[in-house]
Design an enzyme around this catalytic site. Structure first.
Site, mmCIF file in Angstrom:
data_model
loop_
_atom_site.group_PDB
_atom_site.id
_atom_site.type_symbol
_atom_site.label_atom_id
_atom_site.label_comp_id
_atom_site.label_asym_id
_atom_site.label_seq_id
_atom_site.Cartn_x
_atom_site.Cartn_y
_atom_site.Cartn_z
ATOM 1 N N ARG A 26 -12.561 -2.229 7.833
ATOM 2 C CA ARG A 26 -11.143 -2.566 7.922
ATOM 3 C C ARG A 26 -10.856 -3.251 9.262
ATOM 4 N NH1 ARG A 26 -10.106 2.099 6.108
ATOM 5 N NH2 ARG A 26 -10.458 1.495 3.951
ATOM 6 N N SER A 86 0.848 -1.187 0.000
ATOM 7 C CA SER A 86 0.000 0.000 0.000
ATOM 8 C C SER A 86 0.879 1.230 0.000
ATOM 9 C CB SER A 86 -0.886 0.001 1.247
ATOM 10 O OG SER A 86 -1.528 1.249 1.393
ATOM 11 N N LYS A 146 -2.742 3.726 6.352
ATOM 12 C CA LYS A 146 -2.947 2.274 6.413
ATOM 13 C C LYS A 146 -1.690 1.586 6.932
ATOM 14 C CE LYS A 146 -6.203 1.651 2.591
ATOM 15 N NZ LYS A 146 -6.299 1.171 1.202
ATOM 16 N N ASP A 149 -17.297 8.689 3.564
ATOM 17 C CA ASP A 149 -17.696 8.762 4.975
ATOM 18 C C ASP A 149 -18.863 9.709 5.252
ATOM 19 O OD1 ASP A 149 -15.996 6.849 5.944
ATOM 20 O OD2 ASP A 149 -14.444 8.251 6.595
ATOM 21 N N ASP A 191 -8.076 -4.166 -0.261
ATOM 22 C CA ASP A 191 -8.864 -3.450 -1.256
ATOM 23 C C ASP A 191 -10.220 -3.190 -0.626
ATOM 24 O OD1 ASP A 191 -8.635 -2.390 -3.948
ATOM 25 O OD2 ASP A 191 -10.367 -3.623 -4.378
ATOM 26 N N SER A 192 -10.733 -1.994 -0.813
ATOM 27 C CA SER A 192 -11.957 -1.631 -0.110
ATOM 28 C C SER A 192 -12.820 -0.720 -0.952
ATOM 29 C CB SER A 192 -11.603 -0.945 1.213
ATOM 30 O OG SER A 192 -10.835 0.221 0.965
HETATM 31 P P1 IMP Z 1 -8.539 1.526 -1.942
HETATM 32 O O1 IMP Z 1 -8.918 0.211 -1.336
HETATM 33 O O2 IMP Z 1 -7.407 2.180 -1.227
HETATM 34 O O3 IMP Z 1 -8.377 1.417 -3.432
HETATM 35 O O4 IMP Z 1 -9.746 2.546 -1.686
HETATM 36 C C1 IMP Z 1 -10.983 2.368 -2.271
HETATM 37 C C2 IMP Z 1 -11.913 3.544 -2.128
HETATM 38 O O5 IMP Z 1 -13.030 3.106 -1.342
HETATM 39 C C3 IMP Z 1 -11.404 4.769 -1.427
HETATM 40 O O6 IMP Z 1 -10.823 5.677 -2.315
HETATM 41 C C4 IMP Z 1 -12.694 5.346 -0.871
HETATM 42 O O7 IMP Z 1 -13.362 6.033 -1.873
HETATM 43 C C5 IMP Z 1 -13.528 4.143 -0.555
HETATM 44 N N1 IMP Z 1 -13.406 3.777 0.858
HETATM 45 C C6 IMP Z 1 -12.749 2.709 1.358
HETATM 46 N N2 IMP Z 1 -12.807 2.701 2.691
HETATM 47 C C7 IMP Z 1 -13.496 3.809 3.036
HETATM 48 C C8 IMP Z 1 -13.867 4.362 4.307
HETATM 49 O O8 IMP Z 1 -13.563 3.854 5.398
HETATM 50 N N3 IMP Z 1 -14.554 5.509 4.254
HETATM 51 C C9 IMP Z 1 -14.900 6.123 3.101
HETATM 52 N N4 IMP Z 1 -14.558 5.670 1.904
HETATM 53 C C10 IMP Z 1 -13.877 4.498 1.876
#
Ligand code: IMP
Length: 204
Positions: free
Chosen positions: A190, A17, A22, A164, A78-79
């Site tokens: 997470r 990452s 993170k 958020d 990934d989220s």
């Molecule tokens: P990545 O996993 O770092 O690619 O992030 C994926 C995207 O998901 C982020 O840019 C946010 O738009 C959204 N996201 C993931 N986790 C959160 C959170 O805890 N709050 C708000 N948006 C989130």
């Protein structure tokens, strides 16, 4: 089941990452177990393109690229936000919905417009986080965490990031954007995924 999972041995762990926040969170979690996290960027490892169509596929391809590149165990996540009435969108495209340069005001407007266009009355949504721990010998394990809630408009609060300000977790009236960060972190997608990883791969 969890008891039978492969444990992560003390030593170095690559964090696939580029997000400082993170990396710091992961450091705090794994250090008590004798594990020393090192950022993929610090090892000069390239960031693979997120070509997967699922959170799991993207977490896997990031963890695998780092584990192979460094010949060390690697962890990736990934989220994103998954909205029921939108069939799971924006999903793996959560970051991309904000365009370039990233503008989450625009992304949140887009979610609202998509719900309106569908005539949706149910605003149920989830944040999802998939963690993948990969070893250089080819094995990997995936953990999925989620936070359930509903969307509200207009956005409220400026304490979090991303989506958020439009997400109210179940059992609460405030958005993640209005909430004390520690409170959000305790109930987030997470945190849920990390709890599962800790139980399966760290606790001895
Ligand atoms: P990545 O996993 O770092 O690619 O992030 C994926 C995207 O998901 C982020 O840019 C946010 O738009 C959204 N996201 C993931 N986790 C959160 C959170 O805890 N709050 C708000 N948006 C989130």
């Amino acid at each position: 089941m969890a008891g039978g999972m492969r444990k992560l041995a003390p030593g170095r762990l690559v964090i696939a990452s580029h997000n400082e926040g993170k990396i710091r969170e992961i450091k705090e979690l794994v250090e008590p177990f004798g594990i020393a996290p090192v950022a993929a960027a610090a090892l000069g490892l390239p960031d693979p393109e997120e070509t997967g169509t699922t959170f799991e596929a993207n977490a896997r391809l990031k963890a695998r690229a780092s584990a192979d590149g460094a010949d060390l165990p690697a962890l990736a996540d990934d989220s994103g936000l998954s909205v029921d009435a939108l069939g799971g969108d924006p999903g793996v495209y959560s970051a991309r919905w904000a365009g370039e340069p990233r503008d989450f005001g625009r992304a949140m407007d887009k979610v609202k417009a998509a719900l309106k266009a569908k005539g949706a009355t149910d605003y149920a949504a989830r944040f999802i986080c998939v963690l993948c721990l990969a070893w250089p010998d080819g094995e990997d394990i995936v953990f999925e965490g989620e936070a359930r809630g509903r969307l509200v408009f207009p956005p409220r609060g400026d304490r979090g990031f991303g989506y958020d300000p439009i997400f109210v977790p179940d059992g609460f009236e405030t958005t993640f954007g209005e909430m004390e960060p520690a409170r959000k972190h305790a109930m987030s997608h997470r945190a849920d995924a990390f709890r599962k990883l800790k139980k399966a791969c760290l606790d001895r």
